[in-house]
Design a protein around this motif. Structure first.
Motif, PDB file in Angstrom:
ATOM      1  N   PHE A   1       0.830  -1.208   0.000  1.00  0.00           N
ATOM      2  CA  PHE A   1       0.000   0.000   0.000  1.00  0.00           C
ATOM      3  C   PHE A   1       0.857   1.248   0.000  1.00  0.00           C
ATOM      4  O   PHE A   1       2.056   1.204   0.339  1.00  0.00           O
ATOM      5  CB  PHE A   1      -0.922   0.014   1.221  1.00  0.00           C
ATOM      6  N   GLY A   2       0.211   2.369  -0.334  1.00  0.00           N
ATOM      7  CA  GLY A   2       0.843   3.677  -0.232  1.00  0.00           C
ATOM      8  C   GLY A   2       2.139   3.762  -1.023  1.00  0.00           C
ATOM      9  O   GLY A   2       2.264   3.183  -2.116  1.00  0.00           O
ATOM     10  N   LYS A   3       3.102   4.459  -0.442  1.00  0.00           N
ATOM     11  CA  LYS A   3       4.378   4.724  -1.106  1.00  0.00           C
ATOM     12  C   LYS A   3       5.115   3.447  -1.504  1.00  0.00           C
ATOM     13  O   LYS A   3       5.907   3.442  -2.448  1.00  0.00           O
ATOM     14  CB  LYS A   3       5.250   5.575  -0.177  1.00  0.00           C
TER      15      LYS A   3
ATOM     16  N   SER B   1      -0.147   5.571   7.866  1.00  0.00           N
ATOM     17  CA  SER B   1      -1.378   5.886   7.144  1.00  0.00           C
ATOM     18  C   SER B   1      -1.565   7.396   7.012  1.00  0.00           C
ATOM     19  O   SER B   1      -0.995   8.189   7.757  1.00  0.00           O
ATOM     20  CB  SER B   1      -2.567   5.232   7.821  1.00  0.00           C
ATOM     21  N   SER B   2      -2.366   7.787   6.033  1.00  0.00           N
ATOM     22  CA  SER B   2      -2.616   9.207   5.776  1.00  0.00           C
ATOM     23  C   SER B   2      -4.036   9.424   5.256  1.00  0.00           C
ATOM     24  O   SER B   2      -4.257  10.051   4.239  1.00  0.00           O
ATOM     25  CB  SER B   2      -1.587   9.742   4.779  1.00  0.00           C
ATOM     26  N   GLY B   3      -4.996   8.850   5.999  1.00  0.00           N
ATOM     27  CA  GLY B   3      -6.397   9.016   5.616  1.00  0.00           C
ATOM     28  C   GLY B   3      -6.952  10.351   6.088  1.00  0.00           C
ATOM     29  O   GLY B   3      -6.250  11.150   6.705  1.00  0.00           O
ATOM     30  N   GLY B   4      -8.196  10.567   5.783  1.00  0.00           N
ATOM     31  CA  GLY B   4      -8.909  11.760   6.226  1.00  0.00           C
ATOM     32  C   GLY B   4      -8.656  12.958   5.340  1.00  0.00           C
ATOM     33  O   GLY B   4      -7.831  12.915   4.455  1.00  0.00           O
TER      34      GLY B   4
ATOM     35  N   LEU C   1       2.517  -2.152   5.276  1.00  0.00           N
ATOM     36  CA  LEU C   1       1.702  -0.981   5.640  1.00  0.00           C
ATOM     37  C   LEU C   1       2.559   0.224   6.025  1.00  0.00           C
ATOM     38  O   LEU C   1       3.076   0.285   7.145  1.00  0.00           O
ATOM     39  CB  LEU C   1       0.801  -1.352   6.827  1.00  0.00           C
ATOM     40  N   PRO C   2       2.705   1.188   5.139  1.00  0.00           N
ATOM     41  CA  PRO C   2       3.414   2.414   5.527  1.00  0.00           C
ATOM     42  C   PRO C   2       2.534   3.241   6.469  1.00  0.00           C
ATOM     43  O   PRO C   2       1.357   2.925   6.636  1.00  0.00           O
ATOM     44  CB  PRO C   2       3.634   3.133   4.191  1.00  0.00           C
TER      45      PRO C   2
END
Lengths: 79, 146
Positions: free
Chosen positions: A10-12, A76-79, A73-74
């Motif tokens: 996920f992510g980066k 997180s950066s939700g919202g 899982l890096p």
């Protein structure tokens, strides 16, 4: 055929692995897995990320069975 | 008793119509005296001279929903809430559109306001969701939460 494990990124992390979901040669535990992962994707060494094995967050060296699912899982950066 | 895990994810932006419908649905719950709503909107940040045109959200949804169920239980045991609704977008959300909708209700304002704030902070910190900031020129960088 050699045994494999399933990887979800996920992510980066996906910028480096190129794929979100891929197979990886089976590794007996998470320490060896990380070593092999860093050999294949040296750039990952510069990122901070957590591991989950079959949805359980890894806090210490954990055994891996063939066909297990490992998630990278890096932060997180939700919202 | 097995609790049903609620899906908090919506594909695409959260529309003002959806939000107003959600408010309307509470008019029958007459024990409620206070609602608190948080709306997260995608901002057109300027990073190294490049403007963010959208954020594309992805999540490890199974883990996110399990974690959200735990947060929900903790929030309900800490605050005297009537109800709580959470919606987070997945996919590409343009600058100016809503990507997070948190809605808490209680008899008196303090519980709704405090619970809303705490749940927004925990969503941002604890749920496995990632935002990819897409620039006007189609390059990207991964969002980092402050």
């Amino acid at each position: 055929m050699n045994e494999t494990i399933k990887i979800l990124a996920f992510g980066k992390i996906t910028d480096i692995t190129g794929a979100v979901s891929f197979l990886f040669p089976h590794c007996p535990n998470t320490d060896i897995f990380k070593e092999k992962l860093f050999q294949k994707y040296p750039e990952l060494k510069t990122l901070s990320f957590a591991l989950a094995v079959n949805k359980q967050m890894v806090t210490s060296k954990t055994e891996i069975q063939p066909n297990d699912e490992i998630v990278l899982l890096p932060p997180s950066s939700g919202g | 008793m097995e609790k049903k895990i609620k899906n908090i994810f919506t594909e695409g932006a959260i529309t003002p119509v959806f939000i107003s419908d959600s408010i309307s649905k509470h008019s029958t719950k007459k024990n409620i005296g206070a609602h608190s709503i948080f709306l997260g909107q995608v901002r057109n940040d300027l990073i190294d001279g490049k403007e963010v045109s959208a954020i594309e959200y992805t999540s490890y949804t199974d883990m996110a929903m399990e974690k959200m169920a735990i947060i929900r239980e903790e929030i309900f045991s800490k605050y005297s809430l009537t109800c709580m609704h959470i919606h987070h977008s997945l996919g590409k959300i343009n600058a100016g559109e809503i990507c997070l909708f948190v809605f808490t209700s209680s008899a008196h304002r303090k519980a709704a306001i405090d619970a809303c704030e705490e749940v927004v902070e925990r969503i941002k910190k604890e749920l496995p969701i990632w935002g990819k900031e897409i620039f006007v020129d189609n390059t990207h960088q991964w969002k980092v939460n402050s």
